[in-house]
Design a protein around this motif. Structure first.
Motif, PDB file in Angstrom:
ATOM      1  N   CYS A  65      -5.027  -3.380  -3.945  1.00 55.04           N
ATOM      2  CA  CYS A  65      -6.193  -3.042  -4.760  1.00 55.04           C
ATOM      3  C   CYS A  65      -6.165  -1.568  -5.132  1.00 55.04           C
TER       4      CYS A  65
ATOM      5  N   CYS B  60      -4.336   1.536  -0.141  1.00 52.74           N
ATOM      6  CA  CYS B  60      -3.912   0.328   0.574  1.00 52.74           C
ATOM      7  C   CYS B  60      -2.391   0.228   0.578  1.00 52.74           C
TER       8      CYS B  60
ATOM      9  N   ASP C  85      -4.472  -8.698  -1.572  1.00 55.61           N
ATOM     10  CA  ASP C  85      -4.061  -7.432  -0.979  1.00 55.61           C
ATOM     11  C   ASP C  85      -3.774  -7.684   0.501  1.00 55.61           C
TER      12      ASP C  85
ATOM     13  N   ILE D 184      -8.488  -8.365  -0.006  1.00 54.87           N
ATOM     14  CA  ILE D 184      -9.282  -8.571  -1.213  1.00 54.87           C
ATOM     15  C   ILE D 184      -8.414  -9.238  -2.292  1.00 54.87           C
TER      16      ILE D 184
ATOM     17  N   CYS E  65      -6.257  -5.135   2.925  1.00 59.10           N
ATOM     18  CA  CYS E  65      -7.693  -5.374   3.111  1.00 59.10           C
ATOM     19  C   CYS E  65      -8.094  -6.812   2.781  1.00 59.10           C
TER      20      CYS E  65
END
Ligand SMILES: [Zn+2]
Length: 95
Positions: free
Chosen positions: A78, A82, A53, A58, A56
């Motif tokens: 995610c 986002c 992502d 992740i 962020c």
């Protein structure tokens, strides 16, 4: 024109036509096979690939990610929030 030459020309045209037809058929079959193989590979690749992502950072499985197609590239997020943060609130071309 000489009838014999005409016959020869016709025979030649027939042979060329047969060859072209066979080549075309072979090519179509090869392309179809290639396409099927590519689709299979893509499906397999999509199943267990982790994508990052960009908002962020992740890692998420590609299948579960929120996709955004923009500027010829595909971005994965995610969550919708986002994705929204990435596009800066404006509506993307999300499918
Ligand atoms: Zn995120």
């Amino acid at each position: 024109m000489n009838p014999l030459r005409l016959l020869l020309l016709a025979a030649l045209a027939y042979v060329v036509w047969r060859l072209l037809r066979r080549q075309l058929r072979d090519r179509i079959q090869t392309e179809l096979l290639q396409q099927q193989r590519n689709e299979q590979e893509q499906q397999e690749a999509t199943e267990d690939v982790l994508v990052e992502d960009p908002v962020c950072g992740i890692l998420i499985p590609k299948q579960q990610a929120v996709r955004l197609r923009q500027d010829g590239g595909t971005y994965y997020f995610c969550s919708e929030s986002c994705c929204d943060a990435f596009t800066g609130g404006r509506k993307g071309q999300d499918e």
